[in-house]
Scaffold this motif. Structure first.
Motif, PDB file in Angstrom:
ATOM      1  N   HIS A 362       0.840  -1.195   0.000  1.00 54.51           N
ATOM      2  CA  HIS A 362       0.000   0.000   0.000  1.00 54.51           C
ATOM      3  C   HIS A 362       0.876   1.245   0.000  1.00 54.51           C
ATOM      4  O   HIS A 362       2.112   1.175   0.077  1.00 54.51           O
ATOM      5  CB  HIS A 362      -0.909  -0.022   1.232  1.00 54.51           C
ATOM      6  N   ASP A 363       0.240   2.398  -0.082  1.00 58.33           N
ATOM      7  CA  ASP A 363       0.964   3.669  -0.123  1.00 58.33           C
ATOM      8  C   ASP A 363       0.659   4.535   1.089  1.00 58.33           C
ATOM      9  O   ASP A 363       0.657   5.761   1.017  1.00 58.33           O
ATOM     10  CB  ASP A 363       0.633   4.424  -1.412  1.00 58.33           C
ATOM     11  N   GLY A 364       0.389   3.884   2.228  1.00 57.95           N
ATOM     12  CA  GLY A 364       0.109   4.620   3.459  1.00 57.95           C
ATOM     13  C   GLY A 364      -1.325   4.550   3.909  1.00 57.95           C
ATOM     14  O   GLY A 364      -1.671   5.047   4.984  1.00 57.95           O
ATOM     15  N   LYS A 365      -2.189   3.912   3.122  1.00 58.76           N
ATOM     16  CA  LYS A 365      -3.576   3.697   3.507  1.00 58.76           C
ATOM     17  C   LYS A 365      -3.990   2.282   3.113  1.00 58.76           C
ATOM     18  O   LYS A 365      -3.604   1.793   2.044  1.00 58.76           O
ATOM     19  CB  LYS A 365      -4.507   4.706   2.844  1.00 58.76           C
ATOM     20  N   ILE A 366      -4.758   1.639   3.976  1.00 60.01           N
ATOM     21  CA  ILE A 366      -5.267   0.294   3.700  1.00 60.01           C
ATOM     22  C   ILE A 366      -6.791   0.328   3.799  1.00 60.01           C
ATOM     23  O   ILE A 366      -7.347   0.832   4.781  1.00 60.01           O
ATOM     24  CB  ILE A 366      -4.684  -0.736   4.683  1.00 60.01           C
ATOM     25  N   ALA A 367      -7.464  -0.185   2.782  1.00 62.03           N
ATOM     26  CA  ALA A 367      -8.924  -0.210   2.751  1.00 62.03           C
ATOM     27  C   ALA A 367      -9.442  -1.441   3.491  1.00 62.03           C
ATOM     28  O   ALA A 367      -8.956  -2.559   3.283  1.00 62.03           O
ATOM     29  CB  ALA A 367      -9.421  -0.212   1.312  1.00 62.03           C
ATOM     30  N   LEU A 368     -10.415  -1.234   4.363  1.00 63.69           N
ATOM     31  CA  LEU A 368     -11.082  -2.312   5.080  1.00 63.69           C
ATOM     32  C   LEU A 368     -12.573  -2.224   4.822  1.00 63.69           C
ATOM     33  O   LEU A 368     -13.119  -1.133   4.605  1.00 63.69           O
ATOM     34  CB  LEU A 368     -10.836  -2.221   6.585  1.00 63.69           C
ATOM     35  N   GLN A 369     -13.247  -3.368   4.880  1.00 66.25           N
ATOM     36  CA  GLN A 369     -14.709  -3.383   4.850  1.00 66.25           C
ATOM     37  C   GLN A 369     -15.222  -4.560   5.659  1.00 66.25           C
ATOM     38  O   GLN A 369     -14.514  -5.554   5.855  1.00 66.25           O
ATOM     39  CB  GLN A 369     -15.251  -3.414   3.426  1.00 66.25           C
ATOM     40  N   GLY A 370     -16.441  -4.396   6.145  1.00 67.25           N
ATOM     41  CA  GLY A 370     -17.005  -5.456   6.968  1.00 67.25           C
ATOM     42  C   GLY A 370     -18.451  -5.180   7.318  1.00 67.25           C
ATOM     43  O   GLY A 370     -19.130  -4.382   6.674  1.00 67.25           O
ATOM     44  N   ILE A 414     -13.677   1.670   5.117  1.00 69.44           N
ATOM     45  CA  ILE A 414     -12.826   2.758   5.572  1.00 69.44           C
ATOM     46  C   ILE A 414     -11.443   2.600   4.966  1.00 69.44           C
ATOM     47  O   ILE A 414     -10.980   1.469   4.727  1.00 69.44           O
ATOM     48  CB  ILE A 414     -12.729   2.767   7.121  1.00 69.44           C
ATOM     49  N   GLU A 415     -10.798   3.733   4.699  1.00 68.85           N
ATOM     50  CA  GLU A 415      -9.381   3.729   4.353  1.00 68.85           C
ATOM     51  C   GLU A 415      -8.618   4.144   5.595  1.00 68.85           C
ATOM     52  O   GLU A 415      -8.737   5.276   6.078  1.00 68.85           O
ATOM     53  CB  GLU A 415      -9.094   4.687   3.192  1.00 68.85           C
ATOM     54  N   LEU A 416      -7.813   3.237   6.106  1.00 67.05           N
ATOM     55  CA  LEU A 416      -7.153   3.424   7.389  1.00 67.05           C
ATOM     56  C   LEU A 416      -5.714   3.875   7.172  1.00 67.05           C
ATOM     57  O   LEU A 416      -4.977   3.258   6.386  1.00 67.05           O
ATOM     58  CB  LEU A 416      -7.175   2.099   8.152  1.00 67.05           C
ATOM     59  N   PRO A 417      -5.276   4.960   7.819  1.00 64.87           N
ATOM     60  CA  PRO A 417      -3.882   5.363   7.679  1.00 64.87           C
ATOM     61  C   PRO A 417      -2.947   4.343   8.333  1.00 64.87           C
ATOM     62  O   PRO A 417      -3.166   3.948   9.478  1.00 64.87           O
ATOM     63  CB  PRO A 417      -3.832   6.708   8.413  1.00 64.87           C
ATOM     64  N   VAL A 418      -1.954   3.906   7.605  1.00 63.60           N
ATOM     65  CA  VAL A 418      -1.009   2.911   8.120  1.00 63.60           C
ATOM     66  C   VAL A 418       0.396   3.325   7.694  1.00 63.60           C
ATOM     67  O   VAL A 418       0.711   3.344   6.500  1.00 63.60           O
ATOM     68  CB  VAL A 418      -1.332   1.496   7.587  1.00 63.60           C
ATOM     69  N   ASP A 419       1.230   3.653   8.659  1.00 57.49           N
ATOM     70  CA  ASP A 419       2.619   3.986   8.377  1.00 57.49           C
ATOM     71  C   ASP A 419       3.530   2.779   8.598  1.00 57.49           C
ATOM     72  O   ASP A 419       4.461   2.536   7.827  1.00 57.49           O
ATOM     73  CB  ASP A 419       3.076   5.143   9.262  1.00 57.49           C
ATOM     74  N   ALA A 420       3.249   2.011   9.633  1.00 56.02           N
ATOM     75  CA  ALA A 420       4.141   0.929  10.049  1.00 56.02           C
ATOM     76  C   ALA A 420       4.169  -0.198   9.027  1.00 56.02           C
ATOM     77  O   ALA A 420       3.222  -0.414   8.263  1.00 56.02           O
ATOM     78  CB  ALA A 420       3.705   0.395  11.402  1.00 56.02           C
TER      79      ALA A 420
END
Length: 515
Positions: A362-370, A414-420
């Protein structure tokens, strides 16, 4: 459907256990035939049956069906009812061919992930199924609903009359039905529990679905057809046409709900239509109960009899199963009386995409749905997702959630910010309209019967953040060599660094101190 030639005391089994009514194939009346039940139990005592399979301490088979209900099939066959087994699987193949077949008989089918979150309304062919017996084959014109017990006027009602809007006002209600075993696999993987005579299926996140049901409120039928109920009536018992077994006894499937639930106009529906179409056979054609907000087990399929009663039903599914025990209760001390009966479903949720152990570039964001759901007339107000195991939470924007219903789930994204980078634990929790939320960990929700896994749903993903220069360079190198990043565990077949680059770095940052 061929008649059996097996006998008991020289009497053919098809005479001992006849399919009593014309046009009601696969139905045997047990509750009004105590002598029939006694003989069936005697026959079962003379047989040996396949042991209940172990699937909690060993890996699940990678087959579809995953588990085979040998024992339940053998019960039916011992009574000359193999035709029910055969017809049930034929129905699965016709109506539910693409499902995850958790258990082939009695049929337990889970919705695949893409179809689970494809829309607010679950298509009939993808709606999950949790059956407790075989599928009857009942003709609508031959069907009648019997209502008796503590009512002023016992009645029998044909489907034609039940569907007549001049006699009974009809309603359409959007309802999520959820099995209390939803997400059971999470409890099994950490803390195994009761296996149960009827296999406690290892459900994932797909034992839930939403449909628009059309029918008549039971409250109206009782009032108009029976003159209401007598003052002593406190519960309504629902009896289904499927055959059920419990510790050597043979019964019709039966459960009950409190009369106070029935008094709410649209909360207990006698339904014949699902998403604008006649009920599929596997979902209870020609008539089923739809009990909003309760565990799915109360929404009896193939409903043919309703009894007004003073106390909760003593049928095993009501009195001996779907019980919630404390964590100190188990095989060593469980009784039917030391667990409470599960009725309303608590707030719960699940991440459907991404999936557990997935590698995500990813490029700093990961999409989730549920999905998120709460029973008992509550609705989901807020969904929160965490990318660090539950320390920091991000709320899903209301624009990214499906609309509210009193008795249905909300799908979310949601698009979740993810740096790690590396292994991360994502989790989700929901808050409902009564400000209820979910236990933090599976351990908090564990119970001996493995019901109601309502803890925060957790998945582990492997994060590869291509916005980081070093990661971007490695990904470009992999692409240039024409290979894939996956599988994650497959080592790269070339040197990770040149000798020159290695020495340059190490001489600048030596591993040993200078003095």
């Amino acid at each position: 459907m061929a008649a059996t030639t097996e006998t008991y005391n020289d009497i053919p089994l098809d005479q001992l256990f006849p399919q009593d009514k014309l046009g009601w194939r696969g139905y045997v009346e047990w509750e009004d035939r105590p002598e029939r039940k006694r003989i069936a139990s005697e026959i079962l005592k003379t047989k040996k049956f396949t042991p209940i399979p172990e699937f909690q301490f060993v890996p699940l088979p990678k087959t579809n069906p995953i588990l085979v209900g040998h024992r339940w099939k053998e019960y039916h066959e011992a009574l000359g009812l193999k035709n029910i087994v055969d017809f049930s699987w034929e129905t699965v193949q016709k109506e539910k061919p693409g499902m995850i077949h958790l258990l082939d008989f009695p049929y337990n089918g889970e919705t695949p992930r893409p179809e689970l979150v494809s829309g607010k309304i679950t298509d009939n062919k993808w709606h999950f199924v949790r059956n407790h017996g075989g599928v009857p084959d009942i003709e609508e014109d031959a069907f009648e609903l019997e209502i008796g017990g503590l009512v002023p006027t016992p009645v029998k009602i044909s489907m034609k009359d039940l569907k007549d809007p001049s006699k009974f006002p009809q309603e359409e209600v959007t309802v999520t039905i959820q099995c209390s075993g939803t997400r059971r696999i999470e409890q099994i993987q950490e803390y195994p529990g009761e296996g149960d005579e009827l296999i406690n299926a290892p459900w994932g996140e797909g034992a839930i679905g939403t449909a628009v049901y059309r029918g008549v409120p039971l409250k109206k039928v009782l009032k108009r057809a029976c003159g209401g109920v007598l003052p002593e009536c406190k519960h309504l018992e629902f009896v289904g046409a499927d055959t059920y077994f419990k510790k050597g006894n043979v019964l019709n499937y039966a459960v009950s709900v409190p009369y106070r639930k029935v008094r709410a106009n649209e909360e207990v529906l006698l339904a014949w239509e699902m998403n604008g179409k006649p009920l599929p056979k596997i979902h209870g054609f020609p008539l089923r109960a739809v009990v909003t907000g309760y565990i799915g087990a109360r929404s009896t399929k193939w409903l043919y009899k309703i009894n007004a009663i003073a106390e909760p039903s003593l049928a095993p599914v009501q009195a001996q199963e779907y019980l919630y025990f404390t964590q100190q209760i188990g095989k060593q001390n469980a009784k039917y009386s030391n667990g409470f009966s599960i009725q309303n479903m608590p707030v719960s949720s699940a991440i459907i995409f991404p999936t557990d152990k997935q590698v995500i570039i990813h490029d700093g964001k990961i999409a989730l749905q549920g999905w998120s759901y709460s029973g008992g007339g509550n609705w989901v107000e807020r969904v929160e997702v965490s990318n660090d195991g539950g320390h920091v939470w991000y709320a899903v924007d209301q624009d990214n959630m499906t609309e509210k219903h009193y008795h249905a789930w909300r799908l979310w994204k949601i698009e979740l910010p993810v740096d790690a980078e590396g292994w991360l634990e994502f989790c989700v929790r929901s808050w409902d309209s009564s400000n209820n939320t979910e236990p933090t960990f599976v351990r908090s929700a564990w119970n001996w019967d493995l019901h109601v896994t309502s803890s925060c749903h957790r998945i582990k993903i492997y994060s590869v953040n291509k916005s980081k220069p070093a990661t971007a360079a490695r990904l470009a190198e992999i692409e240039a060599k024409g290979v894939s990043f996956n599988p994650l565990t497959m080592p790269l077949e070339w040197s990770l660094e040149s000798v020159e680059d290695y020495l340059k770095y190490m001489r600048k940052h030596p591993r040993e101190p200078l003095n």
